[in-house]
Design a protein around this motif. Structure first.
Motif, short mmCIF file in Angstrom:
data_model
loop_
_atom_site.label_atom_id
_atom_site.label_comp_id
_atom_site.label_asym_id
_atom_site.label_seq_id
_atom_site.Cartn_x
_atom_site.Cartn_y
_atom_site.Cartn_z
N LEU A 1 0.99 -1.23 0.06
CA LEU A 1 0.02 -0.12 0.10
C LEU A 1 0.79 1.36 -0.01
CD1 LEU A 1 -2.45 -1.04 2.78
CD2 LEU A 1 -2.97 -1.07 0.07
N GLY A 2 2.10 1.35 0.33
CA GLY A 2 2.81 2.23 0.52
C GLY A 2 2.94 2.79 1.83
N ARG A 3 3.55 3.68 2.18
CA ARG A 3 3.54 4.38 3.62
C ARG A 3 2.49 5.34 3.96
NH1 ARG A 3 7.20 0.42 3.89
NH2 ARG A 3 9.17 1.06 3.55
N ARG A 4 1.99 5.97 2.74
CA ARG A 4 0.95 7.07 2.75
C ARG A 4 -0.38 5.85 2.61
NH1 ARG A 4 1.64 11.01 -1.95
NH2 ARG A 4 1.89 9.14 -2.80
N GLY A 5 -0.34 5.06 1.96
CA GLY A 5 -1.75 4.28 1.82
C GLY A 5 -2.00 3.53 3.06
N THR A 6 -0.99 3.10 4.09
CA THR A 6 -1.20 2.26 5.00
C THR A 6 -1.75 3.52 6.18
OG1 THR A 6 0.55 0.92 4.59
CG2 THR A 6 0.05 1.11 6.89
N ILE A 7 -1.12 4.74 6.08
CA ILE A 7 -1.60 5.72 7.03
C ILE A 7 -3.06 5.85 6.74
CG2 ILE A 7 -1.44 8.00 7.65
CD1 ILE A 7 1.45 7.88 7.27
N LEU A 8 -3.75 6.12 5.53
CA LEU A 8 -4.97 6.25 5.18
C LEU A 8 -5.71 5.32 5.71
CD1 LEU A 8 -7.16 7.97 3.77
CD2 LEU A 8 -6.59 6.83 1.79
N MET A 9 -5.40 4.08 5.38
CA MET A 9 -6.24 2.70 5.74
C MET A 9 -6.36 2.81 7.41
SD MET A 9 -5.48 -1.24 5.28
CE MET A 9 -4.13 -1.14 6.40
N ALA A 10 -5.27 2.90 8.09
CA ALA A 10 -5.36 3.00 9.48
C ALA A 10 -6.24 4.25 9.99
CB ALA A 10 -3.85 3.25 9.93
N CYS A 11 -6.35 5.19 9.45
CA CYS A 11 -7.19 6.28 9.96
C CYS A 11 -8.56 5.88 9.79
CB CYS A 11 -6.73 7.71 9.21
SG CYS A 11 -5.25 8.46 9.64
N CYS A 12 -8.96 5.37 8.84
CA CYS A 12 -10.30 4.97 8.38
C CYS A 12 -10.81 3.72 9.49
CB CYS A 12 -10.47 4.31 7.20
SG CYS A 12 -10.34 5.33 5.79
N ILE A 13 -9.86 2.95 9.63
CA ILE A 13 -9.99 1.93 10.88
C ILE A 13 -10.38 2.68 12.19
CG2 ILE A 13 -9.14 -0.20 12.17
CD1 ILE A 13 -7.55 -0.84 9.66
N PHE A 14 -9.50 3.58 12.39
CA PHE A 14 -9.58 4.17 13.69
C PHE A 14 -10.94 5.05 14.02
CE2 PHE A 14 -8.92 7.79 16.81
CZ PHE A 14 -8.25 6.94 17.87
N VAL A 15 -11.22 5.78 13.07
CA VAL A 15 -12.64 6.29 13.00
C VAL A 15 -13.72 5.56 13.36
CG1 VAL A 15 -14.23 7.82 11.47
CG2 VAL A 15 -11.86 8.40 11.53
N VAL A 16 -13.58 4.28 12.69
CA VAL A 16 -14.68 3.31 12.97
C VAL A 16 -14.88 2.85 14.51
CG1 VAL A 16 -15.61 1.08 12.56
CG2 VAL A 16 -14.86 2.25 10.56
N GLY A 17 -13.56 2.66 14.78
CA GLY A 17 -13.43 2.13 16.26
C GLY A 17 -13.89 3.24 17.34
N GLY A 18 -13.46 4.63 17.08
CA GLY A 18 -13.76 5.57 17.92
C GLY A 18 -15.35 5.86 17.90
#
Length: 505
Positions: free
Chosen positions: A74-91
């Protein structure tokens, strides 16, 4: 804008992911202390449930760190974007929680997102940085962690004193909801910043990698001598790595140079958690109650503690690339052990049943000293050092394994601390005293200094330097320096010696 300043600002933006982790570390103490939260979720099995609320988050972080080891595509930026989406769901699930099951699920999902972020951010920071300021930029991970704790503790304290005793769930829902905002900001803007040049070169995009390297280091001048020399060194290492079979987690343990790095990385991360910092962050009301300090006062003290943590990390950023990594790890562990010795004595001699203002202030000051020293030393270094130990091919999996180690120990501390405090009191501190002292001895014996080295020097360091570090005078065979126009030619000759089959040879 000067290249070093630009690299620093990009590192700051990426470190918003660590802000999320720090915010959660700081907010959870207020959440589990809230009257409304206790009424809804902690009517039975109080110690076990409060421990699980913490442990599931860090368990999710462990899972996210494991998954991040497979996110290289995914690349460094793609991984960051995916992680943010997951975190928003959990939050969102946490904030809306009405049953203990919803809270558990939200905590675990948010933890997965944080696990991805805390693993990938120091990698990204280290790969965009000049070697002379790499320590400062990767330490931003901990600076923003501390900044997140400041926001969390003051928001939590404000909500606690506003709604304490009212039974209003806003006392804990608002602090949990706030953490969603920076995740949306980070995920929404991450593609405005450059991808890691090393990742691009490693994924058959050398032309874009060269452009990004020039953008980061030389005002977009692709003919700059430093950029060309650094690019050739990166390409040489990647060519050598691509000539070998694909890397797996097992390669972390296959030969002594990689096993040595893995042991060091795991020890750095485990020792960071075993300093005792997580116990204080997660369960400060219970810990301070042992000496008779009430919850509202504790939350105010923790808010001050968060500011001290920020100042400590700022000191680390100022000195890390001058003092080095080794001295900070060694002396920091010794001092932290001393603070736990004093606090253990204070709890044993002046328990909650004994009113003694001097003992209270002694305990508070020692906790502040511990926190300051932790954030000058072990805290930032636990992310800065692992991110620079491995070559490009193994960096993602290596840092992932280190992050999993951190979160495994973090989860254990979160689960056992409330039970241990209730069961054995001050004796629980003995664990942290012993662990800090043994960590200092380990780092003195086995941790090599990586200050000032290029990322591409690390393989040479661990293949050629002695395992027992004291007395070693190992030096890298070359450096890439921006102030030496002849360095490019010199490096090509060195690369030819080190990699005979490379096109430059």
């Amino acid at each position: 804008m000067k290249p070093g300043v630009y690299q620093f600002l990009v590192g700051c933006f990426a470190a918003l992911g660590s802000f999320l982790f720090g915010y959660d570390l700081g907010v959870i103490a207020e959440v589990v202390a809230s009257d409304s939260f206790k009424t809804l979720f902690l009517q039975q099995n109080v110690d076990s449930r409060s421990g699980t609320v913490v442990a599931l988050f860090t368990g999710g972080c462990f899972t996210g760190a494991l998954g991040a080891g497979f996110s290289d595509i995914l690349g460094r930026r793609g991984t960051i974007l995916m992680a943010c989406c997951i975190f928003v769901v959990g939050g969102t699930i946490q904030t809306a929680g009405v049953t203990i099951g919803m809270l558990y699920a939200g905590r675990f999902i948010a933890g997965i997102g944080v696990g991805f972020l805390t693993m990938i951010i120091p990698i990204y920071q280290s790969e965009i940085s000049h070697r002379r300021i790499r320590g400062r930029i990767t330490s931003l991970q901990q600076l923003f962690n501390a900044l997140g704790q400041i926001f969390a503790t003051w928001a939590g304290y404000g909500c606690f004193v506003t709604w304490d005793g009212t039974g209003n769930s806003r006392s804990w829902r608002i602090p949990l909801a706030i953490q969603i905002i920076p995740a949306l900001f980070l995920g929404g803007l991450v593609y405005l910043f450059p991808e890691s040049p090393r990742w691009l070169c490693d994924h058959d995009q050398p032309e874009q990698g060269l452009k990004n390297l020039a953008h980061l280091h030389a005002y977009d001048d692709v003919k700059d001598s430093y950029v060309i020399a650094e690019f050739n060194l990166i390409q040489a290492q990647i060519a050598e790595e691509h000539s070998q079979k694909s890397k797996t987690y097992l390669d972390l343990f296959r030969d002594w140079p990689n096993l040595r790095r893995t042991i060091l990385m795991m020890m750095i991360q485990a020792s960071c958690q075993m300093t005792g910092v997580s116990a204080i962050q997660y369960f400060s009301p219970q810990i301070f109650a042992q000496i008779g300090i009430p919850t509202d006062t504790t939350l105010l003290l923790q808010a001050v503690n968060a500011i001290i943590a920020f100042l400590g990390t700022a000191v680390c950023i100022a000195v890390i690339d001058n003092v080095g990594r080794r001295p900070l790890e060694i002396y920091g562990a010794i001092i932290m052990s001393g603070t736990f010795i004093v606090n253990a004595i204070l709890i044993a001699v002046f328990p909650a049943t004994v009113s003694n203002t001097g003992a209270h202030w002694g305990f508070i000051v020692m906790t502040w000293v511990f926190n300051f020293v932790f954030f000058v030393t072990s805290g930032p270094l636990s992310w800065a050092i692992p991110a620079e130990l491995f070559g490009t091919a193994m960096r993602t999996k290596g840092v992932s394994w280190g992050a999993m180690t951190s979160f495994a120990f973090n989860t254990m501390i979160g689960q056992i601390t409330p039970i241990a405090i209730s069961s054995i009191g001050w004796k629980f501190y003995i664990i942290f005293i012993v662990c800090n002292l043994t960590s200092a001895l380990f780092f003195w014996a086995f941790l090599p200094e990586t200050k000032g080295l290029n990322l591409e020097d690390m393989d040479e360091l661990f293949y050629n330097s002695p395992t027992f570090v004291p007395g070693s005078h190992w030096k890298p065979s070359s450096h890439v320096d921006s102030d030496a126009a002849e360095e490019d030619i010199h490096l090509k000759r060195l690369l030819a010696d080190r990699h005979p089959d490379h096109p430059n040879g």
